[in-house]
Design a protein around this motif. Structure first.
Motif, PDB file in Angstrom:
ATOM      1  N   LEU A 163       0.923   4.022  -2.998  1.00 19.62           N
ATOM      2  CA  LEU A 163       0.482   5.381  -2.694  1.00 19.62           C
ATOM      3  C   LEU A 163       1.566   6.394  -3.026  1.00 19.62           C
ATOM      4  CD1 LEU A 163      -1.667   7.241  -1.495  1.00 19.62           C
ATOM      5  CD2 LEU A 163      -0.659   6.809   0.759  1.00 19.62           C
TER       6      LEU A 163
ATOM      7  N   ASN B 244       0.814  -1.214   0.000  1.00 22.45           N
ATOM      8  CA  ASN B 244       0.000   0.000   0.000  1.00 22.45           C
ATOM      9  C   ASN B 244       0.848   1.265   0.000  1.00 22.45           C
ATOM     10  OD1 ASN B 244      -2.277  -1.592   0.105  1.00 22.45           O
ATOM     11  ND2 ASN B 244      -2.365  -1.605   2.327  1.00 22.45           N
TER      12      ASN B 244
ATOM     13  N   GLU C  14       1.258   9.475  -5.808  1.00 21.12           N
ATOM     14  CA  GLU C  14       1.504  10.849  -5.386  1.00 21.12           C
ATOM     15  C   GLU C  14       2.550  11.515  -6.277  1.00 21.12           C
ATOM     16  OE1 GLU C  14       2.614  10.630  -1.321  1.00 21.12           O
ATOM     17  OE2 GLU C  14       0.550  10.593  -0.571  1.00 21.12           O
TER      18      GLU C  14
END
Length: 764
Positions: free
Chosen positions: A417, A413, A421
């Motif tokens: 992420l 995760n 970003e």
């Protein structure tokens, strides 16, 4: 006599009220009455009932004859229609199968012309499997080298010979289910004496590509009703093969195994969504959809993300009241069953539990339970309910996903992420692995050449036209449904509305969603372009699309139905002949050209490693090269191209430090921590002068180590102070302390190999 005539006349007048069983008696009385009226004039008006009865009998006989004639004619018409339909299906099916087989033959011929497999030795054949492809084929070969299937599975699930200091469940970690299934199939079919393992392996993949093309053909045929759309789909797919598939260059990629099953699933879903499908075909479509979805999940580790996009398309169909809610629920249940089976078959794969697909299904069901009357009310009320429903589904799905991730820790995760970003400029990062992913071509936006190629083949202009027509027609239908305006469609071509067909609207949403993703990530164009070929071919060949346009134009001078049928045949024929003339010679020229792929430096390096190094030696180097070393020599490596967890990402970054500005002692300590005996330095990476700023490996390492900083708005880099030069350059000079830690044992134009000294002797 007059009294008798009156009684007979009265009896005749009462005859029409008598039942059918005494009709013969009435006929006899009427005959007597007629004889009497001949003798006397006043009898002419005494018996009009006889004429009425006779005329009724003639009418009944005529009706019987008409009914018999009509029933015979309808039977003849039905038999002719059924025969024509059977002929159409027969020739269309043969054309679909032939298209798939010819494409497989084309791939096999092109592969032989490029790599010369039939005249190469095993080592030279294996080198053609580059990077991660080589690692996949290594495990297939290892599966066949085992004495039994059980032993092969045990070695793959308890693999301690691939990575140093680590035991892997390679089947789960690297998703080796295609190799496992192919290895088992090769054994149980007794193909050892009939075909070489490498030909069996690539033959299976080429066969799947034939299934892929055939599935696209059939899907376009089902949407348009004519197999001419299927032929146009195949033509567009082959001409745009640079943007539809990567199988010509990297055969064992997971997408080449998985996408044929996804195409089968989409075709089965198309049939299942049709409103006029019978129960038998509906059940067949559903079962085929279940089997292909499960195979798709097993073959590709990111399949649940693709299915999430598909599930969202069905969710939109349901919200807009364009499909039966029951069918969407059935598809969602199928997703849950396949995810559960995949979870257990993939050794309790936590990624499937933490997938957005599972959370979205739960969120949509819970939101639907909360909002019972979503599809009722006037226009404004339904619109407000719909917006509230979107908000509920989004909120509940995100909350459920976060809860699942807390209960089932999933280490990917944070990495994912961080990648998103950085991709969408929400944050900057110096992380080496994240920046390395961002620099890969797969995760970059499509180039301008991509759109130029699609335009030159006429695909993009026609695709945009078909998409806009379907989009506006769907908006028109949704507007009528929300305003409770009755639909006029009765199933005939003249009154058909393309936006009312749920399977067409699904494909339109499919195109929009996957097209949006393909505009952000170039690698996803291989998920979008094949279906763009299929969808465009359907639109060009569908009379309903043309009828929709003629209705909007209010065409009256020419019968619109006739014109639609003519254009749906003439336009694809013109497109087909035009592409045949412009592109077919190029396709045949590629097959006639004698290409050659031969990397002599890599062949020499692999032969030297096999002859001059111990079997238990451990090698360090770039990810791609280590995949080739593992396949061709079987030696243990420190990293490989499929870095799918945190430990492998850490290993990759540390091994790549041989191209950074670090000291000889630092590099030596890193290599010794992984028990590396040899390190291979590639001149192509060390002296890389690539045009993309900041995407060279050495640039990424300098950014991660703080040795190079890019100031915002500046075109040049600001170099921070470093005590050491670049390791791969300095070690080439053979001076202390580099010669104390490393000894050069092999070199050629592309590679330099150094032995990591276990005993250090300092020389100045």
């Amino acid at each position: 006599m007059t009294e008798l005539r009156k009684r007979r006349t009265q009896k005749c007048l009462e005859e029409p009220t008598i039942q059918e069983e005494v009709k013969s008696v009435a006929v006899a009385a009427a005959g007597a009455c007629l004889e009497e009226s001949v003798r006397k004039d006043e009898g002419k008006r005494a018996c009009p009932c006889a004429e009425e009865i006779a005329s009724k009998e003639e009418e009944e006989k005529e009706e019987v004859r008409t009914e018999k004639t009509a029933s015979t004619g309808s039977k003849d018409t039905k038999s002719k229609s059924a025969f024509h339909q059977w002929v159409k299906v027969f020739f269309g099916s043969w054309a679909a199968i032939a298209s798939g087989m010819l494409y497989a033959v084309y791939l096999s011929t092109f592969h032989e012309r490029k790599f010369w497999f039939s005249s190469r030795q095993d080592l030279e054949r294996e080198i053609s499997f580059q990077a991660d492809s080589g690692l996949y084929y290594y495990y297939y070969k290892k599966m066949l080298q085992a004495t039994s299937i059980q032993e092969g599975l045990f070695e793959l699930t308890h693999d301690n010979k691939t990575l140093s200091l680590r035991t892997l469940n390679s089947v789960q970690q690297i998703n080796l289910y295609p190799e496992v299934f192919t290895g088992i199939l090769y054994r149980i079919t007794g193909s050892q004496e009939a075909i070489e393992p490498v030909y069996f392996y690539i033959g299976i993949i080429f066969g799947l590509q034939a299934v892929y093309v055939t599935a696209l053909y059939v899907t376009s045929w089902m949407l348009s009703g004519t197999w001419m759309a299927g032929m146009l789909t195949v033509v567009w797919y082959i001409i745009n093969r640079i943007d539809t598939t990567r199988v010509e260059h990297t055969i064992p990629l997971r997408e080449n195994w998985a996408l044929p099953y996804f195409a089968l699933q989409v075709g089965a879903l198309t049939g299942y969504l049709k409103t006029n499908i019978n129960s038998t075909m509906g059940m067949f479509s559903y079962l085929l959809m279940c089997a292909s979805t499960f195979a798709f999940i097993m073959m590709w580790e990111i399949s649940h993300y693709v299915l999430f996009v598909q599930a969202f398309s069905l969710f939109l169909l349901d919200c807009l009241d364009l499909i039966q809610s029951r069918k969407v629920t059935d598809v969602y249940r199928m997703y849950l069953v396949c995810l559960a089976l995949g979870y257990f078959m993939q050794f309790r794969n936590s990624a499937l539990l933490a997938s957005p697909l599972l959370s979205f299904i739960g969120g949509s069901h819970l939101a639907k339970y909360i909002q019972q009357n979503l599809k009722k009310g006037h226009f404004i009320a339904r619109l407000m309910k719909l917006l509230l429903h979107f908000y509920l589904v989004f909120t509940v799905s995100v909350t459920l996903n976060l809860v699942i991730k807390k209960m089932v820790p999933h280490e990917e995760n944070e990495h994912i992420l961080k990648f998103f970003e950085a991709k969408f400029d929400l944050n900057t990062t110096r992380d080496f692995n994240t920046n390395l992913l961002l620099c890969q071509e797969t995760f970059q936006t499509p180039s301008q050449e991509f759109f130029i190629r699609l335009t030159q083949t006429c695909l993009l202009p026609f695709f945009m036209s078909v998409l806009l027509i379907c989009l506006f027609s769907t908006l028109e239908v949704v507007s009528r449904k929300f305003r409770d305006v009755p639909q006029k469609s009765d199933g005939s071509l003249e009154n058909m509305v393309i936006g009312e067909r749920p399977e067409v609207v699904y494909h339109m949403l499919h195109m929009v969603l996957f097209g949006s993703l393909a505009l952000m990530f170039q690698g996803l164009k291989y998920l979008w372009t094949p279906y763009a070929c299929m969808f465009t071919a359907f639109g060009v060949c569908s009379p309903e699309i043309w009828m929709t346009v003629f209705k909007w134009l209010r065409l009256r001078t020419v019968p619109p139905v006739l014109l639609a049928l003519m254009l749906s045949t003439a336009v694809p024929t013109i497109i087909g002949f035009s592409m045949w003339k412009d592109f077919f010679p190029d396709v045949m020229a590629e097959l006639s050209q004698l290409q050659e792929f031969y990397d002599s430096d890599t062949v020499e390096l692999m032969n030297w490693i096999k002859r001059q190094t111990p079997t238990a030696a451990v090698f360090a180097g770039s990810m791609q090269l280590m995949g080739t070393v593992k396949l061709c020599t079987g030696r243990t490596v420190t990293t490989h191209p499929l870095y799918s967890d945190r430990d492998l990402r850490k290993r990759t970054e540390e091994i790549y430090q041989v191209y950074s500005r670090r000291s000889a002692e630092d590099i030596y300590m890193i290599l010794m921590s992984y028990k590396a005996d040899y390190v291979i330095i590639e001149e192509g990476i060390c002296n890389d002068m690539g045009p993309v700023k900041g995407c060279r490996v050495k640039d990424l390492l300098d950014v991660a180590n703080g040795h190079i900083l890019y100031s915002e708005g500046d075109s040049d880099a600001n170099y921070a102070f470093s005590l050491y030069g670049r390791f791969c350059h300095e070690i080439k000079l053979d001076y202390s302390p580099y010669v104390n830690y490393f000894t050069r044992v092999y070199w050629n134009r592309s590679y330099r190999m150094y032995k990591v000294n276990t005993l250090i002797s300092f020389q100045y």
